[in-house]
Design a protein around this motif. Sequence first.
Motif, short mmCIF file in Angstrom:
data_model
loop_
_atom_site.label_atom_id
_atom_site.label_comp_id
_atom_site.label_asym_id
_atom_site.label_seq_id
_atom_site.Cartn_x
_atom_site.Cartn_y
_atom_site.Cartn_z
N GLU A 42 -16.95 2.28 -14.02
CA GLU A 42 -16.69 2.52 -15.29
C GLU A 42 -17.50 1.18 -16.17
OE1 GLU A 42 -12.62 3.79 -16.74
OE2 GLU A 42 -12.25 4.46 -14.57
N GLU A 43 -17.15 1.37 -17.56
CA GLU A 43 -17.83 0.42 -18.53
C GLU A 43 -16.80 -0.49 -18.96
OE1 GLU A 43 -19.78 2.73 -21.30
OE2 GLU A 43 -21.47 3.51 -20.07
N ARG A 44 -15.67 -0.71 -18.27
CA ARG A 44 -14.63 -1.68 -18.94
C ARG A 44 -14.15 -2.18 -17.51
NH1 ARG A 44 -11.03 2.95 -21.27
NH2 ARG A 44 -13.18 4.20 -21.20
N LEU A 45 -13.18 -3.32 -17.52
CA LEU A 45 -12.37 -3.88 -16.67
C LEU A 45 -11.54 -2.87 -16.07
CD1 LEU A 45 -11.56 -7.32 -18.21
CD2 LEU A 45 -13.33 -6.81 -16.71
N LEU A 46 -11.33 -3.03 -14.88
CA LEU A 46 -10.50 -1.91 -14.04
C LEU A 46 -9.37 -2.71 -13.27
CD1 LEU A 46 -10.44 1.15 -13.96
CD2 LEU A 46 -11.84 0.91 -11.86
N GLU A 47 -8.21 -2.03 -13.34
CA GLU A 47 -7.33 -2.36 -12.40
C GLU A 47 -6.59 -1.08 -11.57
OE1 GLU A 47 -3.17 -3.19 -13.41
OE2 GLU A 47 -2.77 -4.80 -11.94
N ALA A 48 -6.63 -1.39 -10.18
CA ALA A 48 -6.13 -0.16 -9.43
C ALA A 48 -4.98 -0.42 -8.77
CB ALA A 48 -7.37 0.36 -8.55
N LEU A 49 -4.12 0.45 -8.57
CA LEU A 49 -3.01 0.37 -7.92
C LEU A 49 -2.61 1.73 -6.89
CD1 LEU A 49 0.27 -0.83 -7.31
CD2 LEU A 49 0.77 0.72 -9.34
N PHE A 50 -2.60 1.31 -5.46
CA PHE A 50 -2.44 2.34 -4.63
C PHE A 50 -1.08 2.06 -3.69
CE2 PHE A 50 -6.93 2.20 -5.30
CZ PHE A 50 -7.14 3.28 -5.47
N VAL A 51 -0.22 3.42 -3.58
CA VAL A 51 0.92 3.20 -2.77
C VAL A 51 0.57 3.89 -1.44
CG1 VAL A 51 3.37 3.96 -2.80
CG2 VAL A 51 2.36 3.32 -4.96
N PHE A 52 1.02 3.17 -0.35
CA PHE A 52 0.63 3.92 0.94
C PHE A 52 1.57 3.73 1.92
CE2 PHE A 52 -1.24 -0.22 0.35
CZ PHE A 52 -0.96 -0.88 1.70
N PRO A 53 1.68 4.43 3.00
CA PRO A 53 2.53 4.18 4.11
C PRO A 53 1.96 3.36 5.31
CG PRO A 53 1.48 6.25 4.55
CD PRO A 53 0.95 5.81 3.33
N LEU A 54 2.70 2.74 6.03
CA LEU A 54 2.27 2.13 7.06
C LEU A 54 3.62 2.42 8.17
CD1 LEU A 54 1.42 -1.51 6.04
CD2 LEU A 54 -0.16 0.40 6.98
N PRO A 55 3.37 2.18 9.72
CA PRO A 55 4.58 2.30 10.56
C PRO A 55 5.65 1.51 10.31
CG PRO A 55 2.26 2.21 11.51
CD PRO A 55 2.08 1.91 10.18
N ALA A 56 6.77 2.06 10.30
CA ALA A 56 8.02 1.28 9.90
C ALA A 56 8.21 -0.06 10.42
CB ALA A 56 9.26 2.08 10.38
N ASP A 57 7.71 -0.04 11.81
CA ASP A 57 7.72 -1.52 12.63
C ASP A 57 6.71 -2.19 12.36
OD1 ASP A 57 10.60 -0.87 13.10
OD2 ASP A 57 9.92 0.44 14.98
N ALA A 58 5.61 -1.89 11.38
CA ALA A 58 4.54 -2.68 11.53
C ALA A 58 4.78 -4.12 10.74
CB ALA A 58 3.51 -2.06 10.70
N ALA A 59 4.13 -5.21 11.43
CA ALA A 59 4.10 -6.77 10.64
C ALA A 59 2.89 -6.77 10.12
CB ALA A 59 4.31 -7.55 11.80
N THR A 130 1.54 -3.82 15.48
CA THR A 130 2.70 -2.57 15.76
C THR A 130 2.89 -2.55 17.36
OG1 THR A 130 3.87 -1.04 15.00
CG2 THR A 130 1.40 -0.62 15.39
N GLU A 131 4.03 -1.97 17.80
CA GLU A 131 4.11 -1.51 19.20
C GLU A 131 3.93 -0.25 19.27
OE1 GLU A 131 8.21 -2.50 18.40
OE2 GLU A 131 8.04 -4.78 18.72
N LEU A 540 -1.93 -13.92 18.45
CA LEU A 540 -0.64 -14.19 17.82
C LEU A 540 0.19 -12.78 17.65
CD1 LEU A 540 -1.43 -17.12 15.34
CD2 LEU A 540 -0.18 -17.23 17.60
N ALA A 541 -0.15 -11.77 17.95
CA ALA A 541 0.27 -10.37 17.79
C ALA A 541 1.85 -10.42 18.12
CB ALA A 541 -0.47 -9.54 18.78
N VAL A 542 2.30 -11.16 19.28
CA VAL A 542 3.54 -11.25 19.87
C VAL A 542 4.33 -11.91 18.97
CG1 VAL A 542 5.01 -11.91 21.57
CG2 VAL A 542 2.86 -10.91 22.15
#
Length: 838
Positions: A42-59, A130-131, A540-542
């Motif tokens: 676009e021809e202007r400054l832009l901000e984007a916001l996204f809502v998304f899932p991850l596995p519940a036990d993910a770190a 994640t496991e 360092l995953a563990v």
Amino acid sequence: MMNCGLVTEKNEPVPLKSISVEVRVQDHVSTVSSTLLYVNEEERLLEALFVFPLPADAAVCHFSAKIGEQEIVAEVQDRETARDQYDDAVSSGQQAFLLEESAESPDVFRLSVGCLSPGQNAAVTIIYVTELDVQADHSLRFCLPAVLNPRYTPAGSGAGIVSEISSVCGAVPYTLTLSVHVSSPKPISKLESNCTLDPLVFLRSDHTQATVNLSPGHMFDKDVELFLYYQDTHHPSAIVEAGVATAPSGSLMRNPVVMISLYPEFPEEVMSSLATQGEFIFVMDRSGSMGAMMHYGKGAQMRIESAKDTLLLLLKSLPMGCYFNIYGFGSRFEFFFPESVKYNQDTMNEALKRVKEMQADLGGTEILQPLKHIYSQPCKPNHPRQLFIFTDGEVRNTKEVLDLVKRHVHSHRCFSFGIGEGASTALITGMAREGSGHAQFITGTDRMQPKVMQSLRFALQPPVFNISVDWSLPDGITVDTLSQPIKVLFQGQRALIYAQLKGESSGGFEGKVTVKYRLKDQLVTNQLHFCLKPTEETGLAVHRLAARTRIRFLEQEERASSARLKSARSRIVELSVQAGVSSVHTAFIAINKDSRQTVKGPLLQRRVQTHGMAFGGFTGMAFGALKGSKPLPFKKCRGSRESHQAKSLGKQKDSQQILQRGIQRMGDCYSKLTLESIVADSQQIQQSRIQRMGDCYSTLETYSLKSKLLPIGKCRGSRESHQAKSLGKQKDPLLQLVSLQKASGCWDLDASLADVFGKTEDELTNLKPAQVEGSVWATLLALIWLYGCKIDQWVEWQFVAMKAVSWIGSQKVGDLSECVCVGNVLLGCQVTKETLGI
């Protein structure tokens, strides 16, 4: 009709252009790196916001942004501090990036990308560990969430990240690449997926390393699932990971951490006689989204129909003399009986009659109230309560539900089932974990019945008591257990233990962990010897998984006790910052301090919508500076980010968009379909939309507020009728046979049974040996048919057969060898009497 896909209100493309995902699997731990490329066109400054899932036990353990050749690595900070820094940076024209976890559900994240200049690129990388879940066939399941369904919000609930979730149909204008690298100390037998993969390439002759890529053309309309098969997957194992020498002394990241994987083996004499007592309560989601299809392949059922078939199997599989009840829930809840009733022929018949009448007609998804009602009912003496919960898992008050299950853990075991794409992993796995049960997910072409019957087998296993874990380590080394105490063990199912090792060994390099527990009247001991030498290249995953485990425990402690609120919060923030992993009280913040541009006015929110994708089912929102508007300080303009956004939307969208947004976010609303949309592509669009909309029925954009609107329920009725006709009322022969079984375990010798075998009643009667009665002969034929024709579905009918064998044994009919031979000839089978277990 609305233009579905990732576009702005002015039909301009949103800046997300591509997603690249790299997965590294080491034994049963995966590290996932997702890079998202944004371009401001676009021809202007832009901000984007996204809502998304991850596995519940993910770190989540890494977040960075690369602008041109400059890379900015985010830091983990206190959440409010990070938000303030982001607001200050964007209001002053600096590029900033903010990643935060939802306070309501730990499997939902929000990413803010601020102040992209016209034509500028930004590549955002998110890494999490994640496991992998162990499946019934001992495979390890990796899931890359692709669908984020709208979370149903009960009346009176406050706003949060999950309230920003919506869903639309259509293709997405960005590309996906996915590569997977697998390494394991055990040889890799095979790798399967619900998506099309390129051929598996082995990197070593011993098959301990392999790579595979997702084939081009994935449509982002379902989760990407991989199933890894190793040789001897279910054997106990241990991984010791070295710490970071520069970390503070005594901290979690400084010392080695060990992850123990246990697979308890119960004595054979215990497993040979499953429990015949219990109170079984089946809680069925009857919200609008349960009217969606399980998948879009041949022979697909609606979710509610598959659930009804599963209830039939469960009811037929229950042992005589137990107690049971069935609940249905949506915006309200219903139950079959005022309290659990004793299982016999009469109560089973009444329940089956009501199961046939069940529909997805109770609106939204409010699971909290039926659970409260169940827990308020007194338990039956000597009949342990077993709760089976079926839902497509789209609720907003996840943590409140989990806290309720946890408070009643001593009175029941909870077995949960996530149905369809986008089911909340936080809700499904959380209920099972807090309820000392087991979680299952049914997606794509998965059959619900075998997974549910596996959980029934767990439920019929005797409960394990007095679980203790003892460590034997060399002199000079001590251990701090980071995991919550083990509350439940099932035969052959993995239990994980994380522990921090402190001190230095005076000579020995071997440790031993011993798990003891009581099973019925027996004391059972399982041991594992392991080497204390750290495993190489674990990255360092563990440590991060151990930190995440500890953080989740502290978050539960904080919610449970207001007296420890401040201390628990400070410990969460300290551990999150120290380990560099996400938590509910922290956020990742990255600021490009070399960038500074002029902001000409308050950033205007423009909602952008999309369905799933390989890293997260993004609900995107783009923002641009509004030309000609009165300048306002950005922080003041954002204020409470959620409330300001809501006000902006209400003022700036025209009537058509207000209607569209309102319908999508009402939860238990009766969404509408326009006549024009129905005429255009009624059945295909409607099914696709219902699949993705969670508990709001499908919504298609209206051309005008004056368009004639029809309640979707009327359209759905005709769709269900059409499906029933197209299927020709065809019934699975296995389910037909099961439906004819009596509660006691026997069958009657009649025309209905003969029809299942493709015979006439006379054919069955004329060949009946003289020494047996009709019911014994019918039951024996049913067993021969099951073992001879449906052995591949043994998991589904195992308890039906056990009841039948037990019933025959109670009849004292003597030697049945001749009957088995005649039955084999009649049905064209070759089953031995020993196979039948008679």
